[in-house]
Design a protein around this motif. Structure first.
Motif, PDB file in Angstrom:
ATOM      1  N   GLU A 175       0.825  -1.215   0.000  1.00 46.01           N
ATOM      2  CA  GLU A 175       0.000   0.000   0.000  1.00 46.01           C
ATOM      3  C   GLU A 175       0.858   1.264   0.000  1.00 46.01           C
ATOM      4  OE1 GLU A 175      -3.260   0.178  -0.572  1.00 46.01           O
ATOM      5  OE2 GLU A 175      -3.101  -1.991  -0.807  1.00 46.01           O
ATOM      6  N   LEU A 176       1.987   1.223   0.678  1.00 46.89           N
ATOM      7  CA  LEU A 176       2.881   2.384   0.644  1.00 46.89           C
ATOM      8  C   LEU A 176       3.260   2.713  -0.793  1.00 46.89           C
ATOM      9  CD1 LEU A 176       5.165   1.457   3.663  1.00 46.89           C
ATOM     10  CD2 LEU A 176       3.625   3.427   3.560  1.00 46.89           C
ATOM     11  N   PHE A 177       3.631   1.688  -1.549  1.00 49.09           N
ATOM     12  CA  PHE A 177       4.006   1.945  -2.937  1.00 49.09           C
ATOM     13  C   PHE A 177       2.796   2.347  -3.768  1.00 49.09           C
ATOM     14  CE2 PHE A 177       4.741   0.970  -7.353  1.00 49.09           C
ATOM     15  CZ  PHE A 177       5.941   1.640  -7.582  1.00 49.09           C
ATOM     16  N   ARG A 178       1.654   1.635  -3.605  1.00 50.78           N
ATOM     17  CA  ARG A 178       0.469   1.961  -4.399  1.00 50.78           C
ATOM     18  C   ARG A 178       0.087   3.428  -4.226  1.00 50.78           C
ATOM     19  NH1 ARG A 178      -4.481  -1.296  -5.288  1.00 50.78           N
ATOM     20  NH2 ARG A 178      -4.021  -2.485  -3.392  1.00 50.78           N
ATOM     21  N   TRP A 179       0.061   3.903  -2.969  1.00 48.66           N
ATOM     22  CA  TRP A 179      -0.383   5.267  -2.713  1.00 48.66           C
ATOM     23  C   TRP A 179       0.629   6.304  -3.192  1.00 48.66           C
ATOM     24  CZ3 TRP A 179      -5.059   7.105  -1.302  1.00 48.66           C
ATOM     25  CH2 TRP A 179      -6.027   6.158  -0.937  1.00 48.66           C
ATOM     26  N   GLU A 180       1.920   6.010  -3.096  1.00 43.55           N
ATOM     27  CA  GLU A 180       2.905   6.948  -3.646  1.00 43.55           C
ATOM     28  C   GLU A 180       2.741   7.063  -5.158  1.00 43.55           C
ATOM     29  OE1 GLU A 180       6.459   6.363  -0.319  1.00 43.55           O
ATOM     30  OE2 GLU A 180       6.740   5.560  -2.335  1.00 43.55           O
ATOM     31  N   PHE A 181       2.611   5.922  -5.813  1.00 44.23           N
ATOM     32  CA  PHE A 181       2.464   5.894  -7.277  1.00 44.23           C
ATOM     33  C   PHE A 181       1.166   6.593  -7.678  1.00 44.23           C
ATOM     34  CE2 PHE A 181       4.022   3.443 -11.045  1.00 44.23           C
ATOM     35  CZ  PHE A 181       3.038   3.816 -11.950  1.00 44.23           C
ATOM     36  N   ALA A 182       0.075   6.241  -6.995  1.00 47.32           N
ATOM     37  CA  ALA A 182      -1.235   6.802  -7.330  1.00 47.32           C
ATOM     38  C   ALA A 182      -1.270   8.312  -7.110  1.00 47.32           C
ATOM     39  CB  ALA A 182      -2.310   6.118  -6.493  1.00 47.32           C
ATOM     40  N   THR A 183      -0.609   8.786  -6.076  1.00 43.60           N
ATOM     41  CA  THR A 183      -0.575  10.225  -5.808  1.00 43.60           C
ATOM     42  C   THR A 183       0.135  10.965  -6.935  1.00 43.60           C
ATOM     43  OG1 THR A 183      -0.626   9.845  -3.428  1.00 43.60           O
ATOM     44  CG2 THR A 183       0.214  11.977  -4.165  1.00 43.60           C
ATOM     45  N   ALA A 184       1.215  10.379  -7.442  1.00 44.96           N
ATOM     46  CA  ALA A 184       1.917  10.993  -8.570  1.00 44.96           C
ATOM     47  C   ALA A 184       1.022  11.038  -9.803  1.00 44.96           C
ATOM     48  CB  ALA A 184       3.207  10.232  -8.862  1.00 44.96           C
ATOM     49  N   VAL A 185       0.320   9.950 -10.084  1.00 47.17           N
ATOM     50  CA  VAL A 185      -0.583   9.901 -11.247  1.00 47.17           C
ATOM     51  C   VAL A 185      -1.700  10.929 -11.090  1.00 47.17           C
ATOM     52  CG1 VAL A 185      -2.261   8.467 -12.477  1.00 47.17           C
ATOM     53  CG2 VAL A 185      -0.047   7.496 -11.803  1.00 47.17           C
ATOM     54  N   ALA A 186      -2.312  10.978  -9.917  1.00 46.32           N
ATOM     55  CA  ALA A 186      -3.390  11.939  -9.692  1.00 46.32           C
ATOM     56  C   ALA A 186      -2.893  13.371  -9.856  1.00 46.32           C
ATOM     57  CB  ALA A 186      -3.983  11.742  -8.290  1.00 46.32           C
ATOM     58  N   GLY A 187      -1.692  13.639  -9.360  1.00 46.79           N
ATOM     59  CA  GLY A 187      -1.134  14.981  -9.499  1.00 46.79           C
ATOM     60  C   GLY A 187      -0.974  15.385 -10.952  1.00 46.79           C
ATOM     61  N   LEU A 189      -2.721  14.262 -13.473  1.00 47.79           N
ATOM     62  CA  LEU A 189      -4.061  14.494 -14.016  1.00 47.79           C
ATOM     63  C   LEU A 189      -4.637  15.837 -13.567  1.00 47.79           C
ATOM     64  CD1 LEU A 189      -5.678  10.951 -13.711  1.00 47.79           C
ATOM     65  CD2 LEU A 189      -4.926  12.118 -15.789  1.00 47.79           C
ATOM     66  N   LEU A 190      -4.204  16.305 -12.400  1.00 44.27           N
ATOM     67  CA  LEU A 190      -4.661  17.605 -11.917  1.00 44.27           C
ATOM     68  C   LEU A 190      -3.822  18.755 -12.465  1.00 44.27           C
ATOM     69  CD1 LEU A 190      -5.397  16.674  -8.205  1.00 44.27           C
ATOM     70  CD2 LEU A 190      -7.069  17.183  -9.991  1.00 44.27           C
ATOM     71  N   GLY A 191      -2.796  18.429 -13.246  1.00 47.94           N
ATOM     72  CA  GLY A 191      -1.984  19.462 -13.885  1.00 47.94           C
ATOM     73  C   GLY A 191      -0.954  20.108 -12.984  1.00 47.94           C
TER      74      GLY A 191
END
Length: 200
Positions: A175-187, A189-191
């Motif tokens: 989960e530590l890795f999933r959330w770090e990766f997902a946060t980068a992707v979301a960022g 997408l938010l520009g």
């Protein structure tokens, strides 16, 4: 580091300088304290490694856990569902403190961002507006019948609910890795740049 070496400390762990603090849970910053409190660091890293391989570039987006969560968070935030509300099983409840900092500090800039909500008990579906994404990290070994029912009611009422099942506490490594990766992707997408720290 200089003081530790000059004083002859038993071991000095020098973290790579290019790892930002909030992305450092799987580096020495997180692993040395984990080892000191007796965690199974090898097991934690094994689960993290599995998530790394599941999130590799060749994995289709729908099957890629890091990309998928980041895409969900980013896309829903662009539609106004920018409050990522975390529900966690009792055995992993403090994991939300870390996710809160990761999301807020990485995406909260340039008049946009994800707003993490943690330590909130699941409420009746009617009390929530159209600005929420609910994420439930369920530790399968915890008895959480009432929490499960409340979260199922949110999904049944049409609120977006994402549930991740953790076999045991070592799955936190993944989960530590999933959330770090997902946060980068979301960022992205938010520009915004999810790695810079303009206000720190």
């Amino acid at each position: 580091e200089q003081l530790a070496r000059s004083q002859g400390f038993r071991k000095v762990f020098t973290n790579p300088p290019d790892i930002g603090g909030r992305y450092s849970a799987l580096s020495y910053f997180g692993l040395v304290p984990a080892a000191l409190i007796g965690m199974d660091v090898e097991g934690l890293l094994d689960r993290a490694d599995r998530m790394v391989h599941a999130s590799m570039p060749g994995v289709p987006f729908g099957d890629n856990p890091g990309v998928w969560l980041g895409a969900v968070m980013g896309a829903l935030a662009r539609e106004g569902r920018d409050k990522v509300t975390l529900f966690l099983s009792p055995g992993i409840s403090t994991f939300g403190y870390w996710v809160e900092q990761l999301l807020a500090e990485s995406t909260g800039k340039e008049r946009t961002g994800l707003i993490p909500v943690e330590s909130e008990a699941p409420g009746d579906p009617a009390v929530y507006g159209q600005d929420r994404l609910f994420v439930y990290l369920r530790l399968d070994q915890d008895a959480a019948g009432e929490q499960d029912r409340r979260i199922e009611a949110l999904a049944a009422a049409g609120h977006p609910v994402v549930t991740f099942h953790l076999r045991d506490t070592l799955d936190i490594g993944g989960e530590l890795f999933r959330w770090e990766f997902a946060t980068a992707v979301a960022g992205i997408l938010l520009g915004i740049d999810p790695f810079d720290e303009p206000n720190v």
